[in-house]
Write an enzyme that holds these catalytic residues in place. Sequence first.
Site, PDB file in Angstrom:
ATOM      1  N   SER A 190      50.495 -42.612 -31.039  1.00 40.70           N
ATOM      2  CA  SER A 190      49.852 -44.050 -30.570  1.00 40.70           C
ATOM      3  C   SER A 190      49.714 -45.028 -31.313  1.00 40.70           C
ATOM      4  CB  SER A 190      48.331 -43.615 -31.023  1.00 40.70           C
ATOM      5  OG  SER A 190      47.574 -42.008 -31.088  1.00 40.70           O
ATOM      6  N   ARG A 191      51.013 -44.991 -31.592  1.00 43.65           N
ATOM      7  CA  ARG A 191      51.020 -46.955 -32.112  1.00 43.65           C
ATOM      8  C   ARG A 191      50.994 -47.255 -33.365  1.00 43.65           C
ATOM      9  NH1 ARG A 191      54.000 -45.629 -28.068  1.00 43.65           N
ATOM     10  NH2 ARG A 191      54.989 -46.767 -26.009  1.00 43.65           N
ATOM     11  N   MET A 192      50.482 -45.929 -34.001  1.00 39.87           N
ATOM     12  CA  MET A 192      50.444 -46.594 -35.115  1.00 39.87           C
ATOM     13  C   MET A 192      51.026 -46.170 -36.360  1.00 39.87           C
ATOM     14  SD  MET A 192      46.700 -46.706 -35.200  1.00 39.87           S
ATOM     15  CE  MET A 192      45.732 -45.797 -36.825  1.00 39.87           C
TER      16      MET A 192
END
Length: 212
Positions: A190-192
């Site tokens: 999640s692009r974290m």
Amino acid sequence: MASLADLRKDYTLHGLLEHEVASCPFDQFAKWFSDAVNAKVTEPNAMTLATATVHGAPSARIVLLKSFDERGFTFFTSYEGRKAGELAENPRAALVFYWPDLERQIRIEGEVQKVSKLESEEYFLSRPLGSRIGAWASKQSSVMKGREELEARWHEIEKRFAETIVPLPETWGGYRLWPNSMEFWQGRPSRMHDRILYERNGTFWGFKRLGP
Ligand SMILES: Cc1cc2nc3c(=O)[nH]c(=O)nc-3n(C[C@H](O)[C@H](O)[C@H](O)COP(=O)(O)O)c2cc1C
């Protein structure tokens, strides 16, 4: 064909938390580099080298990392090509490694200096004969009439040194980048993503987390 806008990947393999990272970025680099070698990443030592003119016009290309230790990161090249010209007028540069199989990127920034002639010579003499002749034959980054010109020069140099070892050309050698920052990026879902940035203050290194 899928549209470019739909090309994306979710990163799930690893994380990078503060309690896992080494206090010294060279140790962290050594760990990730050995992970890349063990994962059989293609050319794990291929890195993007970005340089810039004194007016700030950037350029980037791939070179091979040939050694690293607490003095910095060493690569070898022509002292006559475009990168050499830019490093002569502006000795600041950046390196980027990207190892997609491990979902990892490392960014390194700092000051570049030529290595000693002895160090260049030691490495040059360890290279295969063909590459040594190639270093003499190539006028890196200069315009050529055609491939024939390069091949003719290669054969001429081969003949010239038929009876002796091919010595280090004056126009070829190593550079070492002495970093003032090193950033380790680990892809996460999640692009974290995790980003740990080490910065040098004198000889002391500290690190902080950056937003992805
Ligand atoms: C995988 C790979 C490895 C390379 N390794 C080197 C290298 O170690 N040294 C080098 O001078 N050029 C290397 N090159 C070629 C450079 O990318 C570049 O074409 C060349 O150094 C000229 O750059 P310049 O005109 O900016 O000086 C490599 C290219 C690739 C794709």
